[in-house]
Design a protein around this motif. Structure first.
Motif, mmCIF file in Angstrom:
data_model
loop_
_atom_site.group_PDB
_atom_site.id
_atom_site.type_symbol
_atom_site.label_atom_id
_atom_site.label_comp_id
_atom_site.label_asym_id
_atom_site.label_seq_id
_atom_site.Cartn_x
_atom_site.Cartn_y
_atom_site.Cartn_z
ATOM 1 N N ILE A 1 -16.257 -1.444 -6.172
ATOM 2 C CA ILE A 1 -17.709 -1.314 -5.880
ATOM 3 C C ILE A 1 -17.755 -0.514 -4.497
ATOM 4 N N THR A 2 -17.014 -0.033 -3.873
ATOM 5 C CA THR A 2 -17.225 0.742 -2.843
ATOM 6 C C THR A 2 -16.539 2.120 -2.946
ATOM 7 N N ASP A 3 -16.894 3.132 -2.105
ATOM 8 C CA ASP A 3 -16.640 4.504 -2.229
ATOM 9 C C ASP A 3 -15.100 4.824 -2.025
ATOM 10 N N PRO A 4 -14.213 5.554 -2.804
ATOM 11 C CA PRO A 4 -12.904 5.788 -2.297
ATOM 12 C C PRO A 4 -12.701 6.373 -0.969
ATOM 13 N N TYR A 5 -13.346 6.905 -0.489
ATOM 14 C CA TYR A 5 -13.400 7.614 0.973
ATOM 15 C C TYR A 5 -13.250 6.440 1.984
ATOM 16 N N ILE A 6 -13.888 5.246 1.903
ATOM 17 C CA ILE A 6 -13.848 4.067 2.604
ATOM 18 C C ILE A 6 -12.549 3.391 2.131
ATOM 19 N N LEU A 7 -12.211 3.181 0.927
ATOM 20 C CA LEU A 7 -10.850 2.666 0.755
ATOM 21 C C LEU A 7 -9.721 3.496 1.210
ATOM 22 N N SER A 8 -10.021 4.675 1.329
ATOM 23 C CA SER A 8 -8.845 5.649 1.767
ATOM 24 C C SER A 8 -8.046 5.104 3.192
ATOM 25 N N GLY A 9 -9.237 4.728 3.840
ATOM 26 C CA GLY A 9 -8.816 4.207 5.306
ATOM 27 C C GLY A 9 -7.722 2.934 5.336
ATOM 28 N N TYR A 10 -7.659 2.455 4.245
ATOM 29 C CA TYR A 10 -6.700 1.172 4.345
ATOM 30 C C TYR A 10 -5.289 1.792 3.679
ATOM 31 N N PHE A 11 -5.145 2.972 3.140
ATOM 32 C CA PHE A 11 -3.954 3.332 2.979
ATOM 33 C C PHE A 11 -3.274 4.420 3.999
ATOM 34 N N LEU A 12 -4.179 4.431 5.136
ATOM 35 C CA LEU A 12 -3.455 5.041 6.190
ATOM 36 C C LEU A 12 -2.679 3.990 7.143
ATOM 37 N N SER A 13 -1.602 4.510 7.787
ATOM 38 C CA SER A 13 -0.694 3.655 8.522
ATOM 39 C C SER A 13 -0.004 4.241 9.674
ATOM 40 N N TYR A 14 0.718 3.562 10.315
ATOM 41 C CA TYR A 14 1.328 4.106 11.587
ATOM 42 C C TYR A 14 2.911 4.697 11.232
ATOM 43 N N GLU A 15 3.120 4.826 9.975
ATOM 44 C CA GLU A 15 4.380 5.394 9.324
ATOM 45 C C GLU A 15 4.411 6.960 9.933
ATOM 46 N N GLN A 16 3.248 7.460 10.379
ATOM 47 C CA GLN A 16 3.167 8.734 10.802
ATOM 48 C C GLN A 16 3.017 8.906 11.991
ATOM 49 N N GLY A 17 3.086 7.906 12.758
ATOM 50 C CA GLY A 17 2.961 7.692 14.259
ATOM 51 C C GLY A 17 1.651 6.985 14.835
ATOM 52 N N LEU A 18 1.131 7.189 15.857
ATOM 53 C CA LEU A 18 0.139 6.382 16.307
ATOM 54 C C LEU A 18 -1.105 7.564 15.993
ATOM 55 N N PRO B 1 -5.457 8.039 14.650
ATOM 56 C CA PRO B 1 -6.614 7.449 14.635
ATOM 57 C C PRO B 1 -6.903 6.716 13.305
ATOM 58 N N ARG B 2 -7.468 5.631 13.352
ATOM 59 C CA ARG B 2 -8.080 4.577 12.289
ATOM 60 C C ARG B 2 -6.596 3.985 11.344
ATOM 61 N N GLY B 3 -5.711 3.841 12.127
ATOM 62 C CA GLY B 3 -4.781 3.591 11.478
ATOM 63 C C GLY B 3 -4.111 1.864 11.483
ATOM 64 N N LEU B 4 -4.844 1.438 12.494
ATOM 65 C CA LEU B 4 -4.546 -0.119 12.816
ATOM 66 C C LEU B 4 -4.932 -0.794 11.531
ATOM 67 N N ILE B 5 -6.028 -0.880 10.975
ATOM 68 C CA ILE B 5 -6.453 -1.648 9.673
ATOM 69 C C ILE B 5 -5.543 -1.221 8.587
ATOM 70 N N GLY B 6 -5.143 -0.030 8.174
ATOM 71 C CA GLY B 6 -4.212 0.260 7.119
ATOM 72 C C GLY B 6 -2.912 -0.442 7.597
ATOM 73 N N THR B 7 -2.325 -0.291 8.738
ATOM 74 C CA THR B 7 -1.233 -1.021 8.813
ATOM 75 C C THR B 7 -1.141 -2.381 8.912
ATOM 76 N N VAL B 8 -2.331 -3.147 8.937
ATOM 77 C CA VAL B 8 -2.224 -4.559 8.896
ATOM 78 C C VAL B 8 -2.360 -4.611 7.160
ATOM 79 N N TYR B 9 -3.026 -3.697 6.354
ATOM 80 C CA TYR B 9 -2.876 -3.755 5.067
ATOM 81 C C TYR B 9 -1.678 -3.508 4.444
ATOM 82 N N SER B 10 -0.925 -2.726 4.859
ATOM 83 C CA SER B 10 0.315 -2.468 4.280
ATOM 84 C C SER B 10 1.228 -3.544 4.416
ATOM 85 N N LEU B 11 1.212 -4.236 5.782
ATOM 86 C CA LEU B 11 1.915 -5.516 5.816
ATOM 87 C C LEU B 11 1.571 -6.671 5.110
ATOM 88 N N MET B 12 0.219 -6.938 5.101
ATOM 89 C CA MET B 12 -0.229 -8.034 4.043
ATOM 90 C C MET B 12 0.141 -7.860 2.495
#
Length: 419
Positions: free
Chosen positions: A45-62, A64-75
């Motif tokens: 129901i939401t935009d793919p651009y919004i969802l893209s933020g959940y697929f970012l993580s700190y595997e590329q280092g520190l 921007p906007r990677g904190l939620i994606g890192t939590v998502y990958s862990l959960m």
């Protein structure tokens, strides 16, 4: 008749029925909107651009906007992505209900009848606006919900001088790591609240303000490191595609936020708003948002006028709270998501009002709302309820459609007669 309406509204809000009926209506409203969306999964129901933020993580280092994606990958190592977004949607609805109950209990707790009527009208106007309930659906899963949750927790903890206010020192950098727009939308209000509650004869109070200042400076340094470590647009898009565990998505990617400097964002915001057919919609929406914030502003102004002339520091604290609430509007200069920034403005200025009138040391009182005020709030609330859902950049899709037709009609006749 209009005068009686505010009294009836207050009487209803103070009744036991309101504790059940209003939340039930909110849930039914969300359910009715959901029934119109033909999707198998909540994340659709939401935009793919919004969802893209959940697929970012700190595997590329520190980054921007990677904190939620890192939590998502862990959960999602323990639960499915579908379950994650189902829990997130349920949590969002519960958070809105929690906010409603906070507002309701504040109104019920107010002993002065006239002040309670004013707060009830402010609450009615706020909850009738499209942005308040749209973000559970059309903008579901945006990071803004996390930022506002941090802000609400922070200002209440600081205002009540709770021990939890020390957790705010960690939540501030977390907010910046979730999304750097936190610096403009909500951090000023957190700082202004801390300044308001600082007692200059209390060393512990002054120390907390200093620690919050260090937390803000640390957040800016973290943002500098994240921007310095920003991967290329291609790397970010590849990371989103790699970590996407939700199935096929169109337009998946987040490169748009990586390949521009802040100066380029400013240029892009101007060109994609003022120089398009949607320019009138942007302008009208901006003033509609300001009009929605006018009533809580008048309550602030009435409270300000009651302050003793000799209380210069207290008067400055009031002014800083107002400025902090207005600052989110500045984000319209650098980014096109106007409704997001101005929704933050509405949330901030209403938070200011409810905090000020809950300050037992001041015991602020308001005169009874005038008939014109009650009439204006009533009609504004009814109008807002039929305006449709908030769009990404405008107050509502109904308003956007009307403004777009007017602009294109004007453009057609201008071309016809002057070209």
């Amino acid at each position: 008749m209009e005068k009686k309406f505010s009294q009836l509204l207050l009487a209803f809000l103070k009744s036991r029925q309101a504790l059940i009926l209003i939340p039930l209506c909110m849930i039914l409203h969300i359910y009715s909107m959901m029934s119109l969306i033909h999707s198998k999964h909540l994340w659709e129901i939401t935009d793919p651009y919004i969802l893209s933020g959940y697929f970012l993580s700190y595997e590329q280092g520190l980054i921007p906007r990677g904190l939620i994606g890192t939590v998502y990958s862990l959960m999602t190592g323990f639960i499915s992505g579908n379950m994650f977004f189902a829990l997130l949607f349920a949590g969002t609805v519960l958070f809105y209900l929690f906010c409603f109950y906070l507002l309701l209990f504040r109104i019920r707790k107010e002993e002065d009848q006239n002040t309670a009527e004013n707060l009830a009208l402010a609450g009615l106007l706020l909850f009738s606006l499209p942005p308040v309930w749209t973000y559970t659906l059309s903008n579901f899963a945006r990071f803004d919900i996390f930022l506002f949750a941090i802000t609400l927790f922070s200002v209440i903890s600081i205002f009540r001088d709770s021990f939890w206010k020390y957790l705010v020192l960690l939540l501030v950098p977390a907010g910046v790591m979730i999304h750097e727009i936190f610096l403009i939308l909500f951090l000023p209000l957190i700082c202004a609240t801390a300044f308001y509650k600082t007692e200059w004869k209390n060393k512990r109070s002054i120390l907390y303000l200093f620690l919050l200042f260090l937390s803000c400076m640390g957040s800016l340094y973290i943002l500098y490191l994240m921007r310095k470590n920003m991967p290329s647009a291609e790397v970010l898009d590849a990371l989103c595609i790699k970590n996407n565990n939700m199935g096929n998505m169109d337009k998946l990617g987040i490169a748009i936020y990586a390949d521009k400097t802040y100066l380029q964002h400013l240029s892009y915001a101007f060109r994609s708003t003022i120089l398009t057919d949607y320019a009138l919609g942007y302008i009208v929406s901006f003033f509609v948002f300001l009009a929605a914030g006018f009533y809580p502003f008048t309550l602030w102004k009435k409270a300000y006028k009651t302050l003793p002339q000799g209380e210069k520091l207290l008067r400055w604290k009031f002014i800083f709270l107002l400025i902090a609430a207005l600052i989110p509007n500045l984000a319209c200069i650098i980014a096109t998501d106007h409704s997001r920034w101005q929704t933050a403005f509405l949330l901030d200025i209403n938070l200011v009002i409810f905090l000020l009138f809950s300050d037992e040391k001041l015991s602020l009182k308001l005169p009874a709302p005038s008939q014109k005020t009650v009439q204006w709030i009533l009609w504004a609330s009814v109008t807002a309820m039929v305006c449709g859902m908030t769009t990404e950049c405008h107050f509502s899709n109904v308003l956007t459609g009307i403004c777009l037709k007017i602009a294109r009609g004007f453009k057609y006749f201008y071309t016809l007669f002057f070209s």
